[in-house]
Write a protein that holds these residues in place. Structure first.
Motif, PDB file in Angstrom:
ATOM      1  N   THR A 261      11.269   2.352  -5.909  1.00 54.70           N
ATOM      2  CA  THR A 261      10.758   3.655  -6.328  1.00 54.70           C
ATOM      3  C   THR A 261      10.928   4.746  -5.265  1.00 54.70           C
ATOM      4  OG1 THR A 261       8.919   4.727  -7.453  1.00 54.70           O
ATOM      5  CG2 THR A 261       8.364   3.293  -5.605  1.00 54.70           C
ATOM      6  N   LYS A 262      10.565   5.948  -5.647  1.00 55.46           N
ATOM      7  CA  LYS A 262      10.646   7.165  -4.813  1.00 55.46           C
ATOM      8  C   LYS A 262      12.102   7.541  -4.518  1.00 55.46           C
ATOM      9  CE  LYS A 262       6.213   6.116  -2.542  1.00 55.46           C
ATOM     10  NZ  LYS A 262       5.340   6.383  -1.403  1.00 55.46           N
TER      11      LYS A 262
ATOM     12  N   SER B 213      12.180   6.869 -10.096  1.00 51.54           N
ATOM     13  CA  SER B 213      11.248   7.809  -9.485  1.00 51.54           C
ATOM     14  C   SER B 213      10.118   8.046 -10.475  1.00 51.54           C
ATOM     15  CB  SER B 213      11.922   9.142  -9.164  1.00 51.54           C
ATOM     16  OG  SER B 213      10.906  10.099  -8.906  1.00 51.54           O
ATOM     17  N   ALA B 214       8.912   7.735 -10.036  1.00 52.08           N
ATOM     18  CA  ALA B 214       7.768   7.962 -10.919  1.00 52.08           C
ATOM     19  C   ALA B 214       7.365   9.427 -10.859  1.00 52.08           C
ATOM     20  CB  ALA B 214       6.603   7.076 -10.514  1.00 52.08           C
ATOM     21  N   ARG B 215       7.938  10.145  -9.880  1.00 51.24           N
ATOM     22  CA  ARG B 215       7.623  11.570  -9.789  1.00 51.24           C
ATOM     23  C   ARG B 215       8.459  12.369 -10.782  1.00 51.24           C
ATOM     24  NH1 ARG B 215       6.182  14.184  -4.317  1.00 51.24           N
ATOM     25  NH2 ARG B 215       4.354  12.952  -4.866  1.00 51.24           N
TER      26      ARG B 215
ATOM     27  N   ASP C 239      13.765   9.811  -5.661  1.00 48.07           N
ATOM     28  CA  ASP C 239      13.925  11.274  -5.603  1.00 48.07           C
ATOM     29  C   ASP C 239      13.830  11.804  -4.177  1.00 48.07           C
ATOM     30  OD1 ASP C 239      10.797  12.458  -5.390  1.00 48.07           O
ATOM     31  OD2 ASP C 239      11.004  10.441  -6.207  1.00 48.07           O
ATOM     32  N   LYS C 240      13.332  10.965  -3.253  1.00 45.82           N
ATOM     33  CA  LYS C 240      13.215  11.407  -1.852  1.00 45.82           C
ATOM     34  C   LYS C 240      14.575  11.654  -1.217  1.00 45.82           C
ATOM     35  CE  LYS C 240       8.638  10.507  -0.809  1.00 45.82           C
ATOM     36  NZ  LYS C 240       7.704  10.979   0.195  1.00 45.82           N
TER      37      LYS C 240
ATOM     38  N   VAL D  31       0.833  -1.207   0.000  1.00 46.45           N
ATOM     39  CA  VAL D  31       0.000   0.000   0.000  1.00 46.45           C
ATOM     40  C   VAL D  31       0.869   1.259   0.000  1.00 46.45           C
ATOM     41  CG1 VAL D  31      -1.668   1.322   1.368  1.00 46.45           C
ATOM     42  CG2 VAL D  31      -1.831  -1.159   1.289  1.00 46.45           C
ATOM     43  N   ASP D  32       0.517   2.203  -0.860  1.00 48.92           N
ATOM     44  CA  ASP D  32       1.191   3.512  -0.906  1.00 48.92           C
ATOM     45  C   ASP D  32       2.629   3.478  -1.416  1.00 48.92           C
ATOM     46  OD1 ASP D  32      -0.841   5.127  -0.230  1.00 48.92           O
ATOM     47  OD2 ASP D  32      -0.213   5.526   1.827  1.00 48.92           O
ATOM     48  N   HIS D  33       3.086   2.336  -1.891  1.00 48.44           N
ATOM     49  CA  HIS D  33       4.457   2.295  -2.380  1.00 48.44           C
ATOM     50  C   HIS D  33       4.626   2.929  -3.766  1.00 48.44           C
ATOM     51  CE1 HIS D  33       6.811  -0.536   0.499  1.00 48.44           C
ATOM     52  NE2 HIS D  33       6.124   0.404   1.129  1.00 48.44           N
ATOM     53  N   GLY D  34       3.499   3.241  -4.411  1.00 47.46           N
ATOM     54  CA  GLY D  34       3.603   4.027  -5.648  1.00 47.46           C
ATOM     55  C   GLY D  34       3.152   3.345  -6.924  1.00 47.46           C
ATOM     56  N   LYS D  35       2.304   2.324  -6.794  1.00 48.09           N
ATOM     57  CA  LYS D  35       1.828   1.586  -7.982  1.00 48.09           C
ATOM     58  C   LYS D  35       1.061   2.495  -8.954  1.00 48.09           C
ATOM     59  CE  LYS D  35      -0.446  -1.153  -5.180  1.00 48.09           C
ATOM     60  NZ  LYS D  35       0.075  -0.745  -3.865  1.00 48.09           N
ATOM     61  N   THR D  36       0.074   3.199  -8.400  1.00 48.31           N
ATOM     62  CA  THR D  36      -0.761   4.048  -9.267  1.00 48.31           C
ATOM     63  C   THR D  36       0.068   5.160  -9.909  1.00 48.31           C
ATOM     64  OG1 THR D  36      -2.652   3.577  -7.858  1.00 48.31           O
ATOM     65  CG2 THR D  36      -2.856   5.457  -9.322  1.00 48.31           C
ATOM     66  N   THR D  37       1.026   5.699  -9.152  1.00 50.05           N
ATOM     67  CA  THR D  37       1.846   6.786  -9.693  1.00 50.05           C
ATOM     68  C   THR D  37       2.677   6.303 -10.884  1.00 50.05           C
ATOM     69  OG1 THR D  37       1.957   7.665  -7.446  1.00 50.05           O
ATOM     70  CG2 THR D  37       3.448   8.632  -9.052  1.00 50.05           C
TER      71      THR D  37
END
Ligand code: GTP
Ligand code: MG
Length: 383
Positions: A192-193, A234-236, A195-196, A92-98
Motif C-alpha cells: 500500500t501507499k 493506494s487506499a488514499r 501514491d507516495k 503499525v501505521d502501514h495503513g490497515k484502518t485506511t
C-alpha cells in the motif's frame, strides 16, 4: 487418572499451564501452582467446565458435546456460496484502518480521533466490479477472537497482509506471516501507499523491493510460481482497490466457501461483541456461520438465551434476516452473552430454559467442589 498435578494435567490436555491456572482460579481454586494436586473428581469438573478433552479418553458429557448434540447434521442440499470473511493484518501505521475506511466509505480514521466510532466489529461490502459480497472483520486482535481461536474456531477465511511500500517488511509483518502459516488462512498481500511515489520508475523499484523481501521470507508469491496474489494499492487515491476486492473474490471462489442457507436450517454463529444499550437492552453482535437467522428464532449461548426480537445490520438499519458470513446486531437476550462464545439455535424457548438450567447446575456443583478442594488443601498444608 485418579490424581494429577496441574503440571501433568496441562500436558495431558495440551493446554498452556498459565491458562489452566487461570481457569482453575476463576472456578474458585485458590493459590494454584504448577504442582497443585487435583483428584479425579475435580479433574472431571474442569474437563466439563472448560470443554477440555484428554486424548483417547472418553470424558463423558462436556458442554461442547451438549452443543454438538443440538446441532443438526449438514444437509448438502442447503449448501450455497457464502461471502469470504477477511481480516486485515500488518505492521503499525502501514495503513490497515485506511483500507477498511476506504472500503467502508466512511471516515473511521478521523472518527477514531474524535472517539465516536460506532461500529460492530465487522461489515460487509459489495465489490464494485462483480457485485459480490465480502465480510471484513475490523478487530482481529479483539479478545473475542483470541477466545474463539483457543476453542479451535477459525472464523477468518482470508488474511490481507498490508505492507507499506515505503517500509517493506517490518516485525509485525513477519508476525502476521507466521500467524497465517500456523492458522491455515489463505493470504493476499496488499502493498500500500503506492501514491507516495509519483515517479513511475521509483515506484516500480520500491514495489520490487517488497516482493523480493516477501520471497526472501518464504511467502510463495505468484511471481515466483506460488499462489499468493500481491496487489499494489493506494487506499488514499483508491488506485487498484477494485483489484484487491476482486482478488479476494477470486480466491474465495477457489476456496469454494459454502454455508448452509436453508430456511429451516438451525442458525449458528459466534458472539463478537455484547453490551447493554440504552432503550434496546441486551445487544450482541453475532457473526453467522450457518442458517438464515430471522426474528423469533431461539438461540442459546453459554448461560443465556435469546428469542430474537430485532436484527440490525452494521449501519444500525433493521433487517429481517441474516445469512452465513454476515455480522449483525440482535436484541432479545435474557442476559448478556459473552464475546467469543458460540451461539446455536434450539427449537423453542422451553428447550433453551432447560439447557441454561442444566449448565447452571453443573457450574454450581463445580464451584462447590472447588470450595471443598480448597478446604482439603488447607488441611493438608496445616497437617
Ligand atoms: P495502526 O492501527 O496504528 O497500526 O495503523 P494502521 O495500520 O491502521 O494505519 P493507518 O490506516 O492509521 O495509516 C497510518 C498513516 O498512513 C495515516 O496517516 C494514513 O493517512 C497514512 N496512509 C494510509 N494509507 C495510505 C495510502 O495509501 N497512501 C498514503 N499516502 N498514506 C496512507
Ligand atoms: Mg489502525
Amino acid at each position: 487418572p485418579n490424581y494429577a498435578s496441574v503440571n501433568n494435567l496441562s500436558n495431558m490436555l495440551n493446554v498452556k499451564i498459565e491458562k489452566l491456572i487461570r481457569d482453575l482460579t476463576s472456578l474458585g481454586f485458590a493459590n494454584v501452582t504448577h504442582n497443585y494436586i487435583l483428584s479425579r473428581e475435580y479433574i472431571e469438573l474442569i474437563l466439563q467446565e472448560y470443554n477440555y478433552k484428554i486424548d483417547g479418553e472418553n470424558t463423558g458429557t462436556t458442554f461442547e458435546n451438549v452443543y454438538e448434540e443440538l446441532k443438526s447434521p449438514v444437509n448438502p442440499k442447503n449448501l450455497a456460496r457464502r461471502p469470504p470473511i477477511v481480516t486485515i493484518m500488518g505492521h503499525v501505521d502501514h495503513g490497515k484502518t485506511t483500507i477498511l475506511d476506504y472500503l467502508r466509505k466512511s471516515s473511521i480514521v478521523s472518527e477514531e480521533h474524535g472517539g465516536i466510532t460506532q461500529h460492530i466489529g465487522a461489515f460487509q461490502i459489495n465489490t464494485p466490479l462483480s457485485g459480490r459480497k465480502i465480510t471484513f472483520l475490523d478487530t482481529p486482535g479483539h479478545a473475542a477472537f483470541l477466545k474463539m481461536r483457543e476453542r479451535g474456531a477459525t472464523i477468518t477465511d482470508i488474511v490481507v497482509l498490508v505492507i507499506s511500500v515505503e517500509d517493506s517488511i517490518m516485525p509485525q509483518t513477519l508476525e502476521a506471516i507466521k500467524h497465517v502459516r500456523n492458522s491455515g488462512n489463505e493470504l493476499i498481500v496488499a502493498i500500500t501507499k503506492i501514491d507516495k511515489f509519483s515517479n513511475k520508475k521509483e515506484r516500480e523499484r520500491a514495489i520490487d523491493k517488497v516482493t523480493n523481501d516477501l520471497m526472501n521470507n518464504g511467502v510463495p508469491i505468484e511471481k515466483m510460481g506460488g499462489d499468493v496474489q500481491v496487489i499494489p494499492i493506494s487506499a488514499r487515491t483508491g488506485e487498484n482497490m477494485d483489484l484487491l476486492e476482486e482478488s479476494i473474490i477470486l480466491l474465495s471462489d477457489i476456496m469454494d466457501l459454502k454455508g448452509e442457507q436453508g430456511s429451516n436450517t438451525n442458525s449458528e454463529g459466534w458472539i463478537l461483541e455484547s453490551e447493554v444499550k440504552k432503550s434496546m437492552g441486551n445487544v450482541s453482535t453475532i457473526l453467522m456461520t450457518r442458517g438464515i437467522l430471522t426474528k423469533g428464532k431461539v438461540l442459546i449461548c453459554g448461560n443465556t438465551y435469546c428469542k430474537v426480537r430485532s436484527i440490525m445490520d452494521e449501519t444500525g438499519r433493521q433487517i429481517n434476516q441474516a445469512a452465513p458470513s454476515q455480522a449483525v446486531e440482535i436484541t432479545g437476550w435474557k442476559d448478556l452473552p459473552h464475546a467469543g462464545d458460540e451461539v446455536i439455535q434450539v427449537s423453542n424457548e422451553s428447550m433453551a430454559k432447560k439447557f441454561v438450567a442444566k449448565r447452571q447446575s453443573l457450574l454450581q456443583s463445580a464451584r462447590e467442589a472447588a470450595n471443598v478442594e480448597k478446604l482439603n488443601q488447607q488441611r493438608f498444608l496445616e497437617a
